[in-house]
Design a protein around this motif. Structure first.
Motif, PDB file in Angstrom:
ATOM      1  N   ASP A  77     -38.737  25.416  -3.794  1.00  0.00           N
ATOM      2  CA  ASP A  77     -39.268  24.063  -3.955  1.00  0.00           C
ATOM      3  C   ASP A  77     -40.768  24.074  -3.738  1.00  0.00           C
ATOM      4  O   ASP A  77     -41.251  24.605  -2.732  1.00  0.00           O
ATOM      5  CB  ASP A  77     -38.629  23.103  -2.958  1.00  0.00           C
ATOM      6  N   GLU A  80     -45.182  18.244  -3.899  1.00  0.00           N
ATOM      7  CA  GLU A  80     -45.704  17.423  -4.984  1.00  0.00           C
ATOM      8  C   GLU A  80     -47.174  17.757  -5.248  1.00  0.00           C
ATOM      9  O   GLU A  80     -47.977  17.889  -4.325  1.00  0.00           O
ATOM     10  CB  GLU A  80     -45.563  15.945  -4.627  1.00  0.00           C
ATOM     11  N   LYS A  86     -45.314  13.908 -13.541  1.00  0.00           N
ATOM     12  CA  LYS A  86     -43.858  14.088 -13.449  1.00  0.00           C
ATOM     13  C   LYS A  86     -43.324  15.073 -14.488  1.00  0.00           C
ATOM     14  O   LYS A  86     -42.340  15.751 -14.262  1.00  0.00           O
ATOM     15  CB  LYS A  86     -43.146  12.740 -13.622  1.00  0.00           C
ATOM     16  N   ILE A 103     -36.995  23.763 -14.309  1.00  0.00           N
ATOM     17  CA  ILE A 103     -37.864  23.005 -13.410  1.00  0.00           C
ATOM     18  C   ILE A 103     -37.276  21.605 -13.308  1.00  0.00           C
ATOM     19  O   ILE A 103     -37.088  20.945 -14.329  1.00  0.00           O
ATOM     20  CB  ILE A 103     -39.311  22.903 -13.942  1.00  0.00           C
ATOM     21  N   THR A 104     -36.949  21.168 -12.090  1.00  0.00           N
ATOM     22  CA  THR A 104     -36.394  19.831 -11.893  1.00  0.00           C
ATOM     23  C   THR A 104     -37.128  19.135 -10.750  1.00  0.00           C
ATOM     24  O   THR A 104     -37.542  19.779  -9.785  1.00  0.00           O
ATOM     25  CB  THR A 104     -34.889  19.873 -11.563  1.00  0.00           C
ATOM     26  N   PRO A 105     -37.292  17.811 -10.855  1.00  0.00           N
ATOM     27  CA  PRO A 105     -37.906  17.075  -9.750  1.00  0.00           C
ATOM     28  C   PRO A 105     -36.971  17.037  -8.545  1.00  0.00           C
ATOM     29  O   PRO A 105     -35.751  17.026  -8.691  1.00  0.00           O
ATOM     30  CB  PRO A 105     -38.121  15.669 -10.301  1.00  0.00           C
ATOM     31  N   LEU A 111     -41.154  19.761  -6.839  1.00  0.00           N
ATOM     32  CA  LEU A 111     -40.383  20.379  -7.925  1.00  0.00           C
ATOM     33  C   LEU A 111     -39.525  21.514  -7.401  1.00  0.00           C
ATOM     34  O   LEU A 111     -39.933  22.253  -6.511  1.00  0.00           O
ATOM     35  CB  LEU A 111     -41.335  20.955  -8.981  1.00  0.00           C
ATOM     36  N   ARG A 112     -38.327  21.643  -7.970  1.00  0.00           N
ATOM     37  CA  ARG A 112     -37.476  22.798  -7.708  1.00  0.00           C
ATOM     38  C   ARG A 112     -37.607  23.720  -8.924  1.00  0.00           C
ATOM     39  O   ARG A 112     -37.315  23.331 -10.049  1.00  0.00           O
ATOM     40  CB  ARG A 112     -36.025  22.386  -7.505  1.00  0.00           C
ATOM     41  N   VAL A 113     -38.062  24.929  -8.667  1.00  0.00           N
ATOM     42  CA  VAL A 113     -38.301  25.904  -9.726  1.00  0.00           C
ATOM     43  C   VAL A 113     -37.243  27.002  -9.616  1.00  0.00           C
ATOM     44  O   VAL A 113     -37.009  27.544  -8.539  1.00  0.00           O
ATOM     45  CB  VAL A 113     -39.713  26.514  -9.609  1.00  0.00           C
TER      46      VAL A 113
END
Length: 183
Positions: A77, A80, A86, A103-105, A111-113
């Motif tokens: 993670d 921000e 976004k 990649i998700t918020p 962000l979770r990569v």
């Protein structure tokens, strides 16, 4: 005699762990002449992937020990980064050893990569990734993924939380080939 040592780890969330030493006689150990014990009450270090902000706005991600010729899924993670916005995507920079797969918020912000990494040689390796904003041109954040890679024949590392082995490349040995060569 009983001594307790409390260890605090550095990082964003400090954890305490304790190691206690006692000198109670133990028949198995007393025979060897060393009457001391060590008891681990908690983990003494964090066992998760570490994300370290750099002074230039980029990030260093330390993923611990890996083995050569193994493919890993690494999830971490990032906090921000307001300038990215976004909508974020991986930069189209080719890297044969690591690639971003998702990649998700994150609900708390950031962000979770998720990426896949092929550990290709021994040593301390550092692979670079780039995240770019889809809404603002020229805005990007660099991520360096650092791994300590050991030879595939030197034991099995305990993987950090966020790192999972997803495959192994077969080792090619020319001595085992059935090919007879040219006549």
């Amino acid at each position: 005699m009983y001594t307790e040592v409390v260890v605090l780890s550095s990082g964003s969330a400090a954890k305490a762990g304790a190691v206690s030493f006692s000198e109670e006689p133990n028949t198995a150990i007393a025979a060897a002449g060393t009457p001391s014990h060590v008891h681990f009450e908690e983990k003494l270090h964090d066992s998760v992937v570490m994300v370290i902000p750099q002074h230039d706005g980029n990030f260093m991600v330390k993923v611990g020990f890996l083995k050569t010729q193994h493919k890993y899924e690494i999830v971490f993670d990032l906090p921000e980064v307001p300038s990215l916005g976004k909508a974020v995507c991986p930069a189209p920079v080719p890297n044969q050893h690591i690639c971003i797969t998702n990649i998700t918020p994150v609900a708390e912000g950031g962000l979770r990569v998720t990426c896949e990494y092929m550990a290709h040689q021994e040593g301390v390796l550092c692979e670079e990734l780039m995240l770019v904003s889809e809404s603002q041109e020229e805005v990007c954040v660099g991520v360096k993924v650092q791994a300590r890679v050991m030879d595939r024949h030197h034991g099995t590392p305990m993987l950090l939380e966020g790192v999972r082995c997803v495959g192994v490349e077969l080792e090619y040995d020319s001595e085992q080939s059935d090919w007879q060569g040219f006549d």
